[in-house]
Design a protein around this motif. Structure first.
Motif, PDB file in Angstrom:
ATOM      1  N   GLN A  35       0.830  -1.206   0.000  1.00 56.95           N
ATOM      2  CA  GLN A  35       0.000   0.000   0.000  1.00 56.95           C
ATOM      3  C   GLN A  35       0.861   1.251   0.000  1.00 56.95           C
ATOM      4  O   GLN A  35       0.562   2.222  -0.700  1.00 56.95           O
ATOM      5  N   SER A  36       1.955   1.226   0.749  1.00 54.56           N
ATOM      6  CA  SER A  36       2.850   2.377   0.777  1.00 54.56           C
ATOM      7  C   SER A  36       3.597   2.527  -0.544  1.00 54.56           C
ATOM      8  O   SER A  36       3.662   3.620  -1.121  1.00 54.56           O
ATOM      9  N   THR A  39       1.288   3.503  -3.517  1.00 57.83           N
ATOM     10  CA  THR A  39       0.861   4.897  -3.406  1.00 57.83           C
ATOM     11  C   THR A  39       1.951   5.825  -3.897  1.00 57.83           C
ATOM     12  O   THR A  39       1.696   6.790  -4.635  1.00 57.83           O
ATOM     13  N   SER A  40       3.195   5.520  -3.523  1.00 58.52           N
ATOM     14  CA  SER A  40       4.321   6.359  -3.934  1.00 58.52           C
ATOM     15  C   SER A  40       4.596   6.245  -5.427  1.00 58.52           C
ATOM     16  O   SER A  40       5.061   7.200  -6.068  1.00 58.52           O
ATOM     17  N   GLY A  42       2.552   5.976  -7.923  1.00 63.82           N
ATOM     18  CA  GLY A  42       1.636   6.671  -8.813  1.00 63.82           C
ATOM     19  C   GLY A  42       0.886   5.692  -9.692  1.00 63.82           C
ATOM     20  O   GLY A  42      -0.034   5.007  -9.239  1.00 63.82           O
ATOM     21  N   LEU A 156      -6.132   0.875  -2.006  1.00 60.02           N
ATOM     22  CA  LEU A 156      -5.597   2.201  -2.316  1.00 60.02           C
ATOM     23  C   LEU A 156      -6.749   3.156  -2.601  1.00 60.02           C
ATOM     24  O   LEU A 156      -7.629   2.839  -3.414  1.00 60.02           O
ATOM     25  N   HIS A 157      -6.735   4.292  -1.911  1.00 62.85           N
ATOM     26  CA  HIS A 157      -7.760   5.324  -2.129  1.00 62.85           C
ATOM     27  C   HIS A 157      -9.175   4.749  -2.012  1.00 62.85           C
ATOM     28  O   HIS A 157     -10.073   5.096  -2.780  1.00 62.85           O
TER      29      HIS A 157
END
Length: 250
Positions: A35-36, A39-40, A42, A156-157
């Motif tokens: 998840q980290s 997210t980074s 993109g 994510l989101h």
């Protein structure tokens, strides 16, 4: 003189939970990493999820571990460059253990394509948004052997982009869990939330078989946080929050 120490069913349940909780904690860490990292990153691509998944999956299946497979399975359409995608590694049985990437067919038009979203290890986490333990079942995709699969959603989101998880062969789990079960005061059977046997001190109860008694099955599926005693004296004890239960006295 030899002294044999027996353990209460509650202590046995705690020990089972501790063993499975170690695997759960590992998979939760993989979820957080994905998840980290995603997210980074993109844009979500197969290359991105492959690189991240390999960092945890290969060590997981090549070390001193109960695991035989590990990785990430993408939700259809979640990746910009692959409609269907598995980033999954399998451990070999040799010494030293090595890892190989699972070969998959990702073209829905191919006759051997398999829609993994119909399988329990995907379907239940996608529906509940929570971790799930599937099995024992015969894993025809990876090992052709009785397997337990643990999966948890990667979000994510606010949307699930896939599941991350691991496979463990039942015979490996039995080597670890049977000595714990046999140290108990009475015969016990370890079952999943569907009443399917994981392992048992009763040789007549083979892994993968089902407990058929209606009252017993209902008690197992309810997975009360407290022990449940049935009319015939059978006790069903939860093994922490693993979704597994001990059936004692039958």
């Amino acid at each position: 003189m030899t002294t044999t120490t027996t353990r209460s069913p509650a202590d046995v349940a705690i020990s089972v939970a501790a063993t499975i909780d170690d695997i759960f904690a590992m998979i939760d860490g993989w979820r957080d990493l994905l998840q980290s990292g995603l997210t980074s990153a993109g844009e979500l691509t197969a290359e991105t999820v492959d690189a991240l998944s390999e960092t945890f999956a290969v060590p997981a299946v090549t070390g001193e571990t109960l695991l035989t497979g590990a990785g990430f399975v993408a939700a259809p359409g979640a990746l910009s460059d692959a409609e269907w995608h598995l980033a999954w590694w399998l451990g070999t049985t040799g010494t030293p253990r090595t890892a190989r990437r699972l070969a998959t067919i990702d073209d829905p038009a191919h006759e051997q394509f398999r829609d993994y979203t119909a399988l329990e290890w995907w379907r239940v986490p996608a529906t509940t948004g929570a971790r799930h333990l599937t099995g024992p079942y015969v894993d025809y995709v990876c090992t052709d052997d009785y397997t337990v699969t643990i999966t948890t959603p990667v979000v994510l989101h606010g949307a699930m982009v896939g599941v991350v998880g691991a496979d463990a062969l039942v015979d490996r789990l039995e080597r670890v869990l049977l000595p714990v079960l046999r140290a108990g005061e009475t015969p016990v059977t370890l079952v999943n939330a569907s009443g399917r046997v994981v392992t048992s001190t009763d040789a007549r109860r083979e892994p993968g078989s089902m407990l058929r008694d209606d009252g017993l099955t209902a008690a197992v599926r309810a997975l009360s946080p407290e022990p449940v005693r049935l009319a015939d004296g059978t006790v069903v004890l939860p093994c922490g929050d693993t979704s597994l239960a001990l059936v004692v006295g039958r």
